[in-house]
Design an enzyme around this catalytic site. Structure first.
Site, mmCIF file in Angstrom:
data_model
loop_
_atom_site.group_PDB
_atom_site.id
_atom_site.type_symbol
_atom_site.label_atom_id
_atom_site.label_comp_id
_atom_site.label_asym_id
_atom_site.label_seq_id
_atom_site.Cartn_x
_atom_site.Cartn_y
_atom_site.Cartn_z
ATOM 1 N N PRO A 23 39.514 52.887 47.144
ATOM 2 C CA PRO A 23 38.498 51.849 47.324
ATOM 3 C C PRO A 23 39.050 50.455 47.088
ATOM 4 C CG PRO A 23 38.253 52.902 45.195
ATOM 5 C CD PRO A 23 39.329 53.656 45.916
ATOM 6 N N GLN A 64 50.358 50.842 43.282
ATOM 7 C CA GLN A 64 49.358 51.768 42.752
ATOM 8 C C GLN A 64 49.987 52.971 42.064
ATOM 9 O OE1 GLN A 64 46.209 51.320 42.666
ATOM 10 N NE2 GLN A 64 46.198 49.453 43.857
ATOM 11 N N LYS A 121 56.562 36.019 48.707
ATOM 12 C CA LYS A 121 55.229 36.562 48.542
ATOM 13 C C LYS A 121 54.216 35.610 49.169
ATOM 14 C CE LYS A 121 53.059 38.888 44.823
ATOM 15 N NZ LYS A 121 52.946 39.207 43.414
ATOM 16 N N LYS A 158 47.783 32.058 48.640
ATOM 17 C CA LYS A 158 46.961 30.964 49.159
ATOM 18 C C LYS A 158 47.475 29.630 48.644
ATOM 19 C CE LYS A 158 42.751 33.527 49.838
ATOM 20 N NZ LYS A 158 41.869 34.268 48.950
#
Length: 1164
Positions: free
Chosen positions: A47, A670, A707, A710
């Site tokens: 999710p 993860q 990387k 923003k």
RNA sequence: GGGCUUGUAGCUCAGGUGGUUAGAGCGCUACACUGAUAAUGUAGAGGUCCGUGGUUCGAGUCCACGCAGGCCCA
């Protein structure tokens, strides 16, 4: 009906159209429904959190997931994809706090927990629309209508059921660990918080090498000689932990020395013990010359003398005097001893490590292993507490420093002249007492609280743990059955993590998350773990009966404490529920007898603060309150295989059919997150893996390998990219460029290139097909011409196509989409477009529909359709359109979409490796001839008489003969001649076969190689004739080489133009006869006339009349000999030579050396 | 500091079990082709295979130690 033709294809617009088509016709739903009853392929969606906008890396991650779900669907599996949302956790809290301009301290003060959590609930789905939009636009097929949401009561209840199961197995326990703690913020910090940029900073701290006085007893007597002041030296960069010291650690195999010297501050004679390797750090070599007995107090150079050497093992168990005796430890336990620590190194310090079990994670662990007690005081609540309180200040028992902050928590100016940190004050005190050996500033990297900017302490905090170490062996064992892509993540990163497993710290001191369902009495002697809402309800009712609570919030909100018992169906539901509860909490009688109400899950909230208000009653009648912790959000996601179905309360069948997963994919970050929690829970609860195949994908970086962020402005906007290039090119680029597990350097230019090179070529091929098929009215409706009856090149491309199918299926099966994409791309560009179509163009546009033409259409159609299917998992929109465009006319399939089709089956019998080799040979020969023509500037339009190919064996000859026509027409040469006996004609080259010879001759290889390279033409010929050759090997040694020991290649044919590549050699005869010249002119003429046709805007099918002006003898001769050929090529009904053409009507052709006035007119 | 991972042409990438001339595509240069044409073909230039040591007759490939980037963990 005609095939769609496109002037200029708008890939993004096409995708939008296809998306609308899918939606309207429920293609996704059908791709699942039509597979009902088929074997399932289970996929778990990790999710995402919708509290931020999705980025381009999400497109990457989701493309990988989508590809294999689509592929398995094509293979006939039913692939359900339930979407989900990760809704709990710190990032959401942080965002809310930022938006409200509050900090954690405000919660419960300026804002109620209730309001705070309401705000979290609202914030967490803020970007859901954007996510849904991207999901659809990029073509990620996942069920967005029935997602699981981790904050819903049902989900939390499932979590509770799992926790209860763990609890019942004895896997859940309360303990404490040393954790990063921010006294300034009054809260523990997660590793995530500690990883915020800027948390680790270089700071200068006071470091102390302290002297721990050795007690002279039997154990230590070997260190003493007469009356000595004997000390251990231990180094620390956190002097404030020294009052809490209870042990010293040494390395078992490290060598230590005892040194006679003087205390540098008081100048008293002492002996000290430290690691031998570090001696030079504390004693100057210059001082080694000095006599230790000559020392006078105050001398700069302090003499020293090594008087003993020991291993750490020998020192273990020795006792020393407490350094700063403010508080005494538990007298039952053996404090102030030397112990062995596996983490001790001689990198820095003294090789002896000061241990304070309350302020260091290693310290805590090693102390526990050695039964070393911590130093604790009793706080105002009567609870044991360390020597530093939660405000970061010394407790009153540490009299000299009571109330002082151990770090600068008062915000004092550290540059002020009179500023003295507590560490410095401690150093001064130790110097005065003769317990400091060295004090200096030490610069190191130290973590700071990201919110308050103040230093973090390592501090003991209460926590609930899952005892994952209890199943460590099983976790490791089962991990070995998982197919990791890449393999190294499973064995390396994940495997090592399992090898070094510690218990899973479940506790989080936060507000927005799944509450820990454990209620405890104040003394902690009685507790209950709640496993379901019904069980909670039962306990509340009991608490009400005992007078501990007044009302039941679970029922109150629902509007009825006891819903009227509903008719039959509810009855069975009720039974079912009761069974489940029984299976969960154990079938005790009380439980079975309890009347269960039917709950409205919307009528209450299992979050804080509501659950905190519930007070239960213990067996002995004492009130129990909930442990205030929330659980790690990773538990939420690790529990998704169960909780997404509200298992075990509902959907048992669905769960059983969907566990474990066949496939998951997520970022490599993860590994210790989702991958671990899935695995851990599956092993502990089900003794099974949670997933069988996993792709751990890498990061998406900017084109320079940085990387994306923003802040730096180098982030790629996924919406913009998809809007510009369409989802297909975007996905294809990401997949083809680098394997998913490598980092991807995302460059928009690369997407453009893919669009041109792959999609452009494929589209061109389709357009070519559509153009002529439409002209011929060809629909593919008729009978398939047997492949055996088709041309060599038809059979070749079909063979290659089937090889491709086999390869691509293999790559998909191996979870390697990159290799699949590369194979498809190469096939389309090099074989289908640049070879097959190029060679067969004429078959499509020349003449009437006949068997040959039909075969060409059918072959190309099959290629296009098959390629579309192979590529459809990666480029789902474009390939569907291609498929539908083809199928709409041909009507070959009844499917509404390519995604409802089945993956192509390999037709093994159509794969002809000889033929594939043959064609390769043709391509190589052609390429060599082209390069010879090029070198001698002979245009391809100029026919030549012959090429000569020396053949190596019979097989090569047969192979070449098979493609002779093809080569000749490709390179415009009349004859191909085979040279069999090459002796004397060819100049040959010989080369050692190093691989073979190396194994035989080893070090003598150089000698042998030199001999071989010296062999002349005669020698080579001899060797070829006799099959062996004798060479000298040193003085009087010889050896016999066999034919296999060398490679012989032809290098040159005197008198011919020769080119070679590997073992293949081609010679070209460049003599141009009169006839060849005429034909060359005829071809030139055709070429010019074709151009003229095109420039005049004639349609492909228009017939013309051609009038040429007389005057050039060569043209006349060419027309004479090749008139029919010319007419045919340019579709001329008449070809006439006339004396003159009126200037106004004439076009003057430039014929490379002369001009030719000509006129063409359409013949209607 | 530890674990894992990557480093090959200007760019993006291939290079089973070591074999002597390291490849492809794109880009660049030149030429050719011109009924797939905003395509295509041929050729050319372009490489300390991150560095240093080692093993070996032979290392882009194996080993060790480094350097640089990335991820995770301390």
């Amino acid at each position: 009906m005609k095939y769609n033709e496109y002037k200029q294809l708008d890939y993004a617009g096409l995708a939008e159209e296809v998306r609308a088509y899918w939606k309207e016709n429920r293609i996704f739903e059908k791709s699942v429904e039509t597979r009902a009853g088929q074997p399932t392929f289970v996929f778990y969606e990790g999710p995402p959190s919708a509290n931020g906008a999705p980025g381009i890396h999400h497109v990457m991650a989701r493309a990988v997931k989508d590809i294999f779900c689509r592929y398995k669907t094509l293979q006939g599996f039913q692939v359900q994809r339930k979407g989900g949302w990760d809704t709990h956790g710190l990032p959401i809290e942080l965002q809310v706090e930022k938006e409200l301009g509050i900090t954690k301290e405000d919660i419960g003060k300026t804002i109620s927990v209730e309001e705070y959590n309401a705000r979290c609930r609202e914030t967490v789905m803020r970007f859901k629309d954007q996510w849904d939009d991207l999901t659809e636009r990029m073509g990620y097929w996942v069920d967005l209508n029935n997602p699981y949401i981790t904050f819903e009561n049902e989900y939390i209840e499932s979590n509770w059921a799992l926790l209860k199961k763990l609890y019942d197995k004895g896997y859940l326990y309360k303990g404490y660990t040393i954790q990063p703690f921010s006294p300034a913020a009054g809260t523990g910090l997660s590793s995530h918080e500690l990883n915020q940029p800027g948390t680790y900073r270089n700071v200068k701290d006071t470091s102390i090498v302290a002297q721990f006085k050795i007690i002279h007893n039997q154990k230590s007597t070997f260190l003493f000689e007469g009356d000595m002041e004997n000390y251990f030296l231990a180094w620390t960069t956190t002097p404030w932990t020294l009052p809490a010291n209870t042990a010293l650690a040494v390395g078992k195999n490290i060598k230590y020395v005892q040194v006679q010297t003087y205390n540098p501050y008081l100048f008293t004679p002492i002996t000290v013990i430290l690691a031998k390797d570090l001696l030079g750090k504390y004693f100057s070599p210059k001082a080694a010359e000095l006599d230790v007995d000559d020392y006078k107090a105050g001398d700069k150079l302090i003499p020293f003398k090594v008087i003993g050497e020991f291993t750490g093992e020998e020192l273990a168990g020795i006792q020393y005097e407490q350094l700063m005796p403010y508080v005494q430890p538990d007298p039952e336990k053996p404090a102030f001893r030397v112990i062995i620590g596996d983490f001790v190194t001689t990198e820095d310090g003294t090789g002896i490590v000061h241990i304070s079990p309350t302020f260091g994670a290693d310290d805590f662990r090693v102390a526990a292993q050695n039964n070393i007690p911590p130093l604790l005081v009793t706080d105002e609540n009567g609870k044991p507490s360390p020597l530093v309180n939660r405000q970061g200040r010394f407790v009153k028992e540490v009299t000299d420093f009571a109330g002082m902050p151990v770090k600068n928590y008062d915000g004092l100016d550290e540059n002020a002249a009179d500023y003295k940190s507590t560490d410095v004050l401690i150093a001064i005190k130790l110097k005065e007492e003769g317990k400091a050996f060295k004090v200096e500033k030490y610069e190191h990297s130290y973590p700071h609280c990201w919110r308050t900017d103040k230093p973090v302490l390592y501090y003991p905090l209460d926590s609930w743990f899952i005892k994952t170490t209890a199943v460590k062996a099983r976790l490791i064992e089962l991990n070995k059955t998982i197919n990791w892509k890449p393999e190294s993540t499973g064995s390396g990163r994940f495997g090592n993590w399992l090898e070094n497993l510690v218990d899973w710290n479940l506790s989080r001191s936060r507000y927005w998350g799944t509450p820990l369902p454990i209620w405890r009495t104040e003394e902690g002697d009685e507790e209950i773990c709640i496993g379901s809402v019904k069980e909670l309800d039962r306990e509340i009712e009991r608490a009400i009966a005992a007078g501990v609570m007044t009302e039941n919030p679970l029922r109150k909100a629902a509007g009825a404490s006891t819903k009227p018992t509903a008719p039959q169906e509810d009855e069975s539901l009720l039974d079912k529920a009761e069974d489940l509860v029984k299976s969960l909490v154990g079938a005790d009688d009380e439980n079975a007898q309890f009347q269960l109400p039917d709950f409205d899950y919307k009528g209450f909230d299992l979050h804080r603060p509501y659950v905190d208000n519930i007070v239960l009653v213990s067996k002995s009648g004492k009130p129990m309150r909930r442990e205030l912790d929330l659980i790690d959000v990773w538990f939420d996601s690790g529990a998704m295989p169960y909780a997404q179905w509200h298992y075990p309360f509902e959907n048992k069948d669905i769960f059983n059919a969907n566990f474990p997963a066949d496939f998951i994919a997520e970022g490599v970050d993860q590994t210790r997150g989702w991958f671990f929690t899935l695995h851990a829970l599956a092993v502990m609860l089900e003794d099974s893996v949670a997933f069988k195949n996993v792709i751990a994908n890498g990061l998406v970086l900017d084109k320079n390998g940085n990387k994306m962020s923003k802040r730096l402005g180098n982030a790629i906007d996924p919406f913009e990219t998809i809007g510009r290039f369409g989802p297909d090119a975007t996905r294809w680029y990401m997949i083809v460029n680098a394997p998913p597990w490598d980092n991807l350097k995302f460059n928009l230019d690369g997407v453009t290139e893919i669009q041109r090179r792959f999609f452009g070529t494929l589209q061109n091929t389709y357009s070519f097909f559509a153009l002529y098929a439409n002209l011929d009215g060809f629909t593919l409706g008729g009978e398939e011409i047997p492949v055996a009856q088709r041309t060599e090149s038809d059979r070749w491309i079909i063979s290659r196509l089937n090889t491709l199918v086999k390869e691509v299926a293999g790559f998909y099966d191996d979870y390697d989409p990159t290799k699949a994409a590369r194979a498809i791309q190469e096939f389309v560009a090099d074989e289908l477009s640049n070879w097959y179509v190029r060679l067969n163009r004429k078959r499509f546009w020349k003449g009437e529909v006949n068997q040959d033409k039909t075969a060409a259409y059918q072959t190309l159609y099959t290629c296009l359709e098959t390629v579309a299917k192979l590529a459809s998992p990666i480029a789902p929109f474009y390939m569907d359109r291609l498929f539908l465009d083809l199928n709409r006319v041909s009507g070959r399939s009844k499917s509404e979409s390519i995604h409802l089709e089945l993956f192509p089956q390999v037709q093994q019998d159509l794969i002809d490796t000889d033929l594939e080799q043959r064609m390769q040979l043709a391509q190589n020969v052609s390429s060599l001839v082209h390069s010879l023509r090029k070198k001698h500037t002979i245009k391809v339009r100029q026919p030549l008489s012959r090429i000569l190919v020396p053949i190596l064996d019979e097989k090569m000859k047969t192979q070449l003969q098979g493609v002779e026509d093809l080569i000749l027409s490709e390179v415009n040469v009349k004859n191909l001649e085979y040279l069999e006996d090459t002796t004397g004609i060819l100049v040959k080259k010989i080369k050692p076969n190093f691989k073979r010879l190396g194994q035989v001759f080893g070090p003598k290889l150089k000698l042998v190689a030199a001999q071989i390279q010296q062999m002349g033409q005669e020698d080579i010929a001899k060797m070829e004739r006799e099959g062996f050759f004798e060479i000298a090997l040193g003085e009087d040694e010889t050896t016999v080489l066999s034919r296999e020991d060398v490679e012989i290649m032809s290098e040159d044919i005197p008198g011919w133009l020769v080119a070679s590549e590997g073992a293949l050699t081609v010679a070209l005869d460049v003599n141009i006869t009169e006839e060849l010249k005429q034909e060359g002119i005829a071809r030139e003429l055709v070429n010019r006339l074709q151009n003229l046709r095109k420039d005049s805007g004639l349609e492909v099918q228009d017939k013309i009349r051609v009038i040429l002006q007389e005057g050039n003898a060569e043209v006349a001769a060419a027309v004479q000999s090749f008139g029919q050929y010319i007419s045919e090529e340019v579709q001329a009904l008449e070809l006439n030579l006339v004396p003159t053409i009126a200037e106004a009507d004439a076009t003057v052709l430039d014929m490379d050396g002369f001009t030719l006035p000509v006129r063409i007119e359409v013949a209607r």
